[in-house]
Every structure is written in structure tokens, then in C-alpha cells.
Design an enzyme around this catalytic site. Structure first.
Site, mmCIF file in Angstrom:
data_model
loop_
_atom_site.group_PDB
_atom_site.id
_atom_site.type_symbol
_atom_site.label_atom_id
_atom_site.label_comp_id
_atom_site.label_asym_id
_atom_site.label_seq_id
_atom_site.Cartn_x
_atom_site.Cartn_y
_atom_site.Cartn_z
ATOM 1 N N GLU A 10 0.854 -1.199 0.116
ATOM 2 C CA GLU A 10 0.042 0.029 -0.041
ATOM 3 C C GLU A 10 0.707 1.326 0.012
ATOM 4 O O GLU A 10 0.334 2.367 -0.613
ATOM 5 C CB GLU A 10 -0.822 0.041 1.309
ATOM 6 N N ASP A 51 19.453 18.174 -32.657
ATOM 7 C CA ASP A 51 20.033 19.098 -33.432
ATOM 8 C C ASP A 51 21.249 19.429 -32.985
ATOM 9 O O ASP A 51 21.617 19.339 -31.653
ATOM 10 C CB ASP A 51 19.062 20.313 -33.753
#
Length: 855
Positions: A289, A331
Site C-alpha cells: 500500500e 539538433d
């Protein structure tokens, strides 16, 4: 403020009058007054949650609903202490979940402040760049290609303005806009003299009047646009699926334990009620949990750590994706090279500095501004170069722009000089050459076909020197109402603009660091192949495949051939936006987790498609909107920091899952088997919940634990098969030692129920805490240093455990009894042997069962 239909219709002067504005815009003082009246230019983010919504969302957890059911059952049976204990667990779980989610929301809100969309605004008769949230009705705003329109605005004047309005209308086709269009209705599709918030400027430029802001815009009134949640990441999806499977397993086991204990008549008071409460408490106790809290803590702390390094995440789960990345496409401009492109020379075909080339390149330019120049990097560099040379083009009047596009790879501009009209084009050399029939050389115009080899040699020479070459051409054109790309023919080739972009000093070391992290770098550039190859040589990047793959080469490849090409080559040049997208898609199809770094409008499709879209704060609005991560400093080194942090987070989340599932699996098997021979319930519901509560405290500190080096060295992926093997293997070891303790206590020492439960509680809790120091690492425990927080939490909980067992009135409340020395000695011996067996088992597990996880 909301625009009325009248503000779109009629003369622009009526709109100025209605908004108490003019062509000179507003003053700062007037804008401040209006901002106080109208509020910020922002639309409420429906994806974010308020504190009340976060609080109520805690009760959606199935485990919490089980606890609520157990509370009602316990209260109905009149067991006040168990009822209060379960309520305390509920309150604790809600408070923990609430504060972690609230902290996460606050962290995201803080991160959003780092990245903003900016607008060029006319204030006090001067152009300024402002946060778009500061716009008010009556402001004058300047738009350019790549901008996201910041408000609903009436066009005052424009040049070749094309807008993508799909965000509002669903139509992907570009819409041409101009000031002279007459609206045919009141919907965005019918208003061609207006630009609307959230839409994208594809081409051209415009000067506009703000008529509506914030929630009063067309965009702001379309609430459904903001209601959609961010899709789950691949990691989150697999964690959720795994959690659902575990939850079903837990419920099945709890049902089995209930039936066995009930039909065997186990229970101190009532077999039915005691068996139900025991089974429900067991379901809560063995379920992982704390996993949502671990993930939230990890991602929140990771995002804030990266923010200090100027890496801003637009969604927290992007950190996980960044850690899993194994290919980064980028790039070269601004990442491998310096941030700004620099103008070097304007040259003619005699290789002399040319005033005509300078003049025409300056005129055929979409950048705007003098002090602050805004536009694409190449146009900005040319404009700054012209301004530095004090160029005077006042004798020219711009008539019409023919916007740049990535198919033609050039732009055009019609200008008037006296009574003559000239069409000027500027763009990629091969594109401009294709539009020319003549050239100017040695003071004369001659057919270009005779000297095409001369031009190509010049281009190759400049490119080998590392210069980016932009070609310029012109011709005289007759007067006409509208010019288009079809007029770009029979041009006269004039010369070149030479631009430079030297590599960053640190880029070589950064590339080596990325490679050491298992991230391969691929350069995807629109620049010339020779220029790109020169940069690779300068930074020491080896070009794989023996050559630079060009866009022309890629265009000839079939899909299967492209899959092989993107693996073979690591440098791509002269690629179009569509080809960038295809490269990213092909890499993902091959099983890579792909990052794409870009900052232009042409990069948006690839940014959206990549697993991790990375942009920079200075990028076009479209690129920032499409990305998942924004860098405040365009630096590859901070991406490497992000990769390491993402892998640390993945490692700690995986660590918690492995440890918790193996321990819980062991507990499930132990309880199931012991239920057949024990005449009583082995642990009371309140004791199980206390055990669960105390054992979760050290687990929360796992989120900030140190991780082994192998987690950082290479990308990690969710491996359900490995988790299941780990769960079975180490769960079995845990079961053996639990049953050993149970057997000795029950069959040899004849311990009563209270002594038995106290001993098993103590052994179970201490083993969970101690064994984590073995299972948190794949190497011998003494070779991996745990975090200070984990050690402190473990020591604190161990002390608290003995306090609960030995100090009154707490011990009595939980039905504990002081244990005699022989039993304490037994527990200590079992823990020592269990730890040693786990260390030895770990060696065998990582050698034979899961060798891929070895360091």
C-alpha cells in the site's frame, strides 16, 4: 474581458475606441490598472486538484475501503480498541496520502512558474517581451512563426499570416488571416481577421490588438480542452497493472485464510467475526500500500532536485521516461554548439563582401525588433548582422512576404524601390539554385548553367570550413495583387550569407558521459552534411555507417530499410520535419526509448512523438507546448543529470516492489500453512495493522535511498518476470524461517497464544526492517552504503517496536507480554541466520536466476 461581435467587424478604429487603445498601445500604468480589473491572462488548469479534491481522492483506495469495512464490523461487535486502532490506521493513511499528493501538486505548481510563454508587446511606445499572463485588453502584440497566440486578438496588419486552429476547430489545415477580411459569423472559423488564444502561428507575422483574455477567450470557454488527464507513462501503466494483479492475489489469499480459520473454529471470542477481521487486516498488511507514496515522494523530490539544475518537468512521470531513455536525438545548434548563430560575412560569387547580398538578405527576413530581435535563429543572426553594419533600407517598402516552408526550404519577399518591384528569395542553396536561371559574377549576369559547378565548389568550400551557407537571389517582378511561391522562378543568383556556430567547450565530455550511461547520441540536423560532419570532427564524435545520412537518402528508403538505417547511422543532415518524425518513430518501433531535443516549430511533431520531448525556455511556443521537459539552460550535461536522477528513482521504486512483494509473499504462505495446525489466530488484527504501520516507516525513506551503480550505468525497464522470480525465491526463504520460529514456539516451547503472538510480531517486524539492508542491493550488504534516512528510520522503528512490546499501557492494549530470554535469544538467532541465508541466496539468485540484474 470578452470580445463582442462588434470588435471583429467594421473599421479597426472602432475596435481601438471600444478598448480605449490606439496603434501606440498602452502605457505601463494603464496596463497595471487594467490587470487589477481584469485579472491575469490565464485559464484555470482543470488537471490540477484543490486540497479538498485530493483529500476525497484518498478514499478511492480499495485498501482503505477494506479498513473502513473492518471498522464497522469491529464497532458492531463492540471491540472498542480494535475499532480505534483501525480508525487510527485510516487517519494515518489518509494524512500520509493527502500530504504527499498535495506536496506533489504544489511542486508542479512551482515548476510551472519556471516555464512561461512570452509575447512581444507594445508598452509606452516600446516593444517589450513580457510574460503572456500580463496581457490586458487593449495591448498591441506582435506575432511570428512558431508563436502560440496568447489571447483573442484583432489583426491590425499582417504579412503572409497562416494559423493552425485545430485546437479550437479540429481542422488541421492552415488558415490564412489578414486584417482586411470581413467576418461572416461569430465562430472562430468565420472570423478571418482575428487570431485566437491557443492557436499556432505557422507562418508569417502580424501586429494585433488584444480584445479578450483568460477565461473570456474562445479557448478559455472550451472547458473540455483542459479536463483531459495526462496519459499514463509506460512505467506507471505497468505498475498499475501489476498492482491490480497483486490486489486480486491478496484478496484471494485473504478469503482462503478466512475460510480455513473459520471452519477450524479459530478465534478468541467469535470464530466468524475474529476470522473476518483477521483476514481483512491480513489483506491490508500484505498489500504494497505504500507504493503510491513511494512513487510520489520519489518523483516530487526528483523534480525539485532537477529544477535546481534548471531542468523543468511539465509532468512528474517524465523523469521516469528520461531515466529509461537509451537514444537521444538532437539538433546541433545550441546543444552541441553555442546558443546563438553568428553572422560572419555577406559574399558575392566573386568571394567579395557584398552590400547587395546584405541588403536583400536583410529585407527577405521574418525576424522582428531592433533591440530585442525575435524570430528563427538564422533570420535573427542576419538581422543582427545588418543592424551591426548600420544598414539603411528605408528606400525600400515591403509589399508581401511569401513565408518559408520546409518543402521549398526558402522564403520570398516582394519589395518596392521607387516604382520598381523586386522579389527576393533566401534559403537553402540547392533550393535557391533551382529557382534561378542567371547569376551575377564579375559585374555581369550570365546563365547559371555555365557556372553551376563554380557555385557548388564555393558552397562545399564554405561548408568544409564549418560555415552554414544561406543563398540569396532576386528578380524584378510586375505589379500584381497577390504573389506566391509560383513566382519564384527565373531568379538571379547573387551570393551567400555565411553563418557560424562553433561547438561548446564542454560538449565532448558530455557526449562521453552520455555514452557511459548507455545513451547513444544521434544528430538530426537540417544543416548541410559537410557542415555537420565538420562539427562531428571538431567534437570527436565518430560517424557510424561511414557517412552522414542525408534527407535525400532517407526519402528513397522503404519503411523496413529506414528501420535498419536509423540503427546504422548516428548523424543525419538536411532532414525535413517529416523525416525527423520518421526517424523517431522508427527508433521507437525498434524498441528504443527515444528522447528528442528541439526548439523550433519544425521540431514539434518529433517532440510529441518521442518518449521524452525536450525543449528549452527560449524555444518557440509550439516546441515548448509539445515537449515533456524544458531546460532553462540549453546544455546536454543537465540532461545527463536528469537521466541519472530518473534511474535512481526507478531503482528505488523497483527496490521497494522487490522487497515488499517478497516479504509479503512469505507472510502469505506462512499464514496459509500455519492456519492448518495452529488452534488460534496467529496474530490479532490490531497487531497486524500495527506491524504494517511500523514496517512502512523505513520503507518511505527508500524513496531517497542510495542506489547501486548498475542502476545508473544503463537504461532500466520494468521486468514483471524478474519480479515474480524474486518474489517466489526470497518469499520462500522468508517462509522457511517464519515456520522455523512458529514450529519451535508451538511444538517445542509450548508457547501460549499471547506469548506466541508477541514473539511472532517481534520477529516478523524486526526481520522486515533488518532484511531490507540485504535486499536493497545486488551486492554484499557491506559494499553498498544505505542512505542516512533509511538507517535512522530503521533504528527508530526497532526502538519503537521494543517500546510497544515492553512498556505499559501500550503492551496490554495490543495484548503483548514480556518475552523470556530464551525466546529473545531464539528470535536473535533466527534473524542472524535468516540474514546470512538471504545474503547467500542473493548471490545464487543474481548468478543463475536473474543474471541481467547483476552489477
Amino acid at each position: 474581458m470578452e470580445a463582442t461581435g462588434a470588435q471583429w467587424k467594421g473599421d479597426i478604429r472602432k475596435a481601438f475606441s471600444a478598448l480605449s487603445s490606439s496603434h501606440e498601445g498602452l502605457s505601463h500604468s494603464e496596463a497595471k490598472t487594467r490587470a487589477m480589473h481584469f485579472g491575469p491572462n490565464a485559464v484555470a488548469d482543470k488537471a490540477s486538484q484543490g486540497w479538498l479534491a485530493i483529500l476525497f481522492s484518498q478514499f478511492q483506495s480499495p485498501l482503505l475501503l477494506i479498513l473502513v469495512a473492518a471498522t464497522f464490523i469491529s464497532a458492531f461487535l463492540g471491540d472498542l480498541f480494535d475499532t480505534l486502532m483501525i480508525l487510527a490506521c485510516i487517519i494515518g493513511a489518509v494524512i500520509l496520502g493527502f500530504f504527499q499528493e498535495y506536496k506533489s501538486e504544489k511542486a508542479l505548481a512551482a515548476l510551472r512558474k519556471y516555464f512561461t510563454y512570452r509575447a512581444v508587446v507594445l508598452r509606452d511606445k516600446q516593444k517589450e517581451q513580457l510574460d503572456s499572463r500580463q496581457l490586458v485588453p487593449g495591448d498591441i502584440v506582435f506575432l511570428g512563426a512558431g508563436d502560440i497566440v496568447p489571447a483573442d486578438m484583432r489583426i491590425i496588419e499582417s504579412e503572409g499570416l497562416a494559423i493552425n486552429e485545430s485546437v479550437l476547430t479540429g481542422e488541421s489545415r492552415e488558415v490564412m488571416k489578414d486584417a482586411s477580411s470581413v467576418p461572416t459569423g461569430s465562430s472562430p472559423q468565420e472570423i478571418k481577421n482575428g487570431c485566437f488564444m491557443g492557436t499556432t502561428v505557422v507562418a508569417g507575422s502580424a501586429k494585433c490588438l488584444v480584445v479578450s483574455i483568460g477565461g473570456s477567450t474562445f479557448f478559455g470557454k472550451t472547458a473540455s480542452l483542459f479536463s483531459a488527464r495526462v496519459p499514463e507513462s509506460d512505467f506507471h501503466s505497468k505498475v498499475r497493472t501489476f498492482g491490480d494483479m497483486v490486489f486480486k492475489l491478496v484478496l484471494a489469499m485473504a478469503l482462503f485464510v478466512f475460510l480455513v480459520n473459520y471452519f477450524l473454529g479459530h478465534g478468541d471470542k467469535n470464530p466468524l467475526s475474529d476470522s473476518i477481521l483477521f483476514a481483512l487486516a491480513l489483506a491490508v498488511g500484505i498489500a504494497p500500500e505504500a507504493l503510491p507514496a513511494i512513487i510520489t515522494i520519489s518523483l516530487t523530490s526528483g523534480s525539485m532536485y532537477l529544477a535546481k539544475k534548471k531542468v523543468i518537468t511539465k509532468k512528474l512521470v517524465a523523469i521516469e521516461d528520461l531515466g529509461n531513455m537509451d537514444v537521444l536525438c538532437t539538433d546541433k545548434t545550441g546543444t552541441l554548439t553555442d546558443e546563438s548563430i553568428k553572422f560572419e560575412r555577406f559574399v558575392d560569387l566573386d568571394n567579395n563582401d557584398s552590400h547587395d547580398v546584405l541588403e536583400y538578405a536583410f529585407l527577405c527576413n521574418a525576424a522582428v525588433g531592433n533591440v530585442y530581435v525575435k524570430g528563427n535563429p538564422i533570420d535573427v543572426a542576419i538581422r543582427k548582422g545588418g543592424i551591426a553594419k548600420k544598414i539603411d533600407v528605408s528606400r525600400f517598402a515591403k509589399q508581401q512576404i511569401i513565408p518559408f516552408d520546409f518543402v521549398r526550404r526558402r522564403m520570398g519577399q516582394v519589395v518596392m524601390e521607387g516604382k520598381k518591384r523586386y522579389l527576393v528569395v533566401k534559403g537553402a542553396p540547392e533550393s535557391v539554385i533551382s529557382a534561378c536561371t542567371r547569376l551575377r559574377m564579375n559585374g555581369k549576369e550570365t546563365p547559371i548553367s555555365r557556372n553551376i559547378s563554380v557555385i557548388k565548389r564555393m558552397i562545399s568550400g564554405y561548408n568544409r570550413e564549418g560555415f552554414t551557407t544561406i543563398a540569396v537571389a532576386y528578380r524584378e517582378v510586375p505589379a500584381k495583387a497577390k504573389y506566391s511561391a509560383s513566382d519564384e522562378n527565373s531568379m538571379v543568383f547573387l551570393g551567400f550569407v555565411l553563418l557560424s556556430n562553433p561547438p561548446k567547450a564542454t560538449v565532448k565530455a558530455t557526449i562521453e558521459r552520455l555514452e557511459s550511461l548507455g545513451v547513444s547520441l544521434k544528430i538530426v540536423s537540417g544543416d548541410d552534411s559537410l557542415v555537420t560532419a565538420k562539427l562531428c570532427s571538431d567534437i570527436g564524435l565518430k560517424i557510424t555507417g561511414g557517412e552522414v545520412a542525408t534527407g535525400a537518402m532517407l526519402s528513397r528508403l522503404k519503411p523496413k530499410e529506414l528501420l535498419r538505417a536509423v540503427e546504422k547511422y548516428n548523424v543525419f543532415a538536411r532532414v525535413t520535419p517529416d523525416q525527423k518524425l520518421r526517424i523517431v518513430e522508427s527508433l521507437r518501433q525498434s524498441g528504443h526509448v527515444v528522447g528528442f531535443m528541439g526548439d523550433g516549430i519544425n521540431d514539434a511533431p518529433a517532440l510529441r512523438t518521442a518518449d521524452v520531448g525536450i525543449s528549452v525556455d527560449s524555444a518557440s511556443d509550439v516546441a515548448k507546448e509539445a515537449s515533456h521537459i524544458i531546460l532553462l539552460d540549453k546544455n546536454l550535461d543537465v540532461i545527463a543529470d536528469g537521466v541519472e536522477e530518473g534511474r535512481k528513482i526507478f531503482g528505488n521504486i523497483t527496490k521497494y516492489i522487490l522487497y515488499t512483494m517478497s516479504a509479503n509473499n512469505g507472510n502469505m504462505i506462512t499464514v496459509a500453512l500455519s492456519s492448518f495446525f495452529l488452534p488460534f489466530i496467529p496474530m490479532l488484527p490490531s497487531q497486524i495493522l500495527l506491524n504494517n504501520l511500523l514496517s512502512d516507516i523505513p520503507m518511505l525513506s527508500i524513496a531517497a535511498d542510495n542506489v547501486d551503480e548498475h542502476y545508473r550505468k544503463k537504461p532500466q525497464k520494468w521486468d514483471t518476470g524478474m519480479i515474480m522470480k524474486f518474489m517466489a525465491f526470497f518469499g520462500l526463504i522468508s517462509t522457511v524461517f517464519d515456520l522455523l520460529l512458529i514450529g519451535i514456539l508451538f511444538f517445542i516451547m509450548n508457547a501460549d497464544a499471547t506469548t506466541f503472538r508477541t514473539a511472532w510480531f517481534l520477529e516478523s517486524l524486526l526481520s522486515e526492517i533488518i532484511i531490507v539492508f540485504s535486499l536493497r542491493t545486488t551486492v554484499p550488504f557491506f559494499r553498498s552504503v544505505p542512505s542516512t534516512a533509511l538507517v535512522a528510520a530503521a533504528v527508530g522503528v526497532i526502538a519503537l517496536t521494543f517500546a510497544v512490546v515492553y512498556f505499559e499501557p501500550v503492551a496490554t492494549l495490543f495484548h503483548f507480554t514480556p518475552l523470556p530470554l530464551p525466546i529473545l535469544g531464539l528470535i536473535a538467532a533466527i534473524l542472524a541466520v535468516y540474514f546470512a541465508a538471504t545474503e547467500l541466496g542473493k548471490v545464487e539468485f543474481y548468478r543463475w536466476i536473474s543474471p541481467a540484474q547483476k552489477e
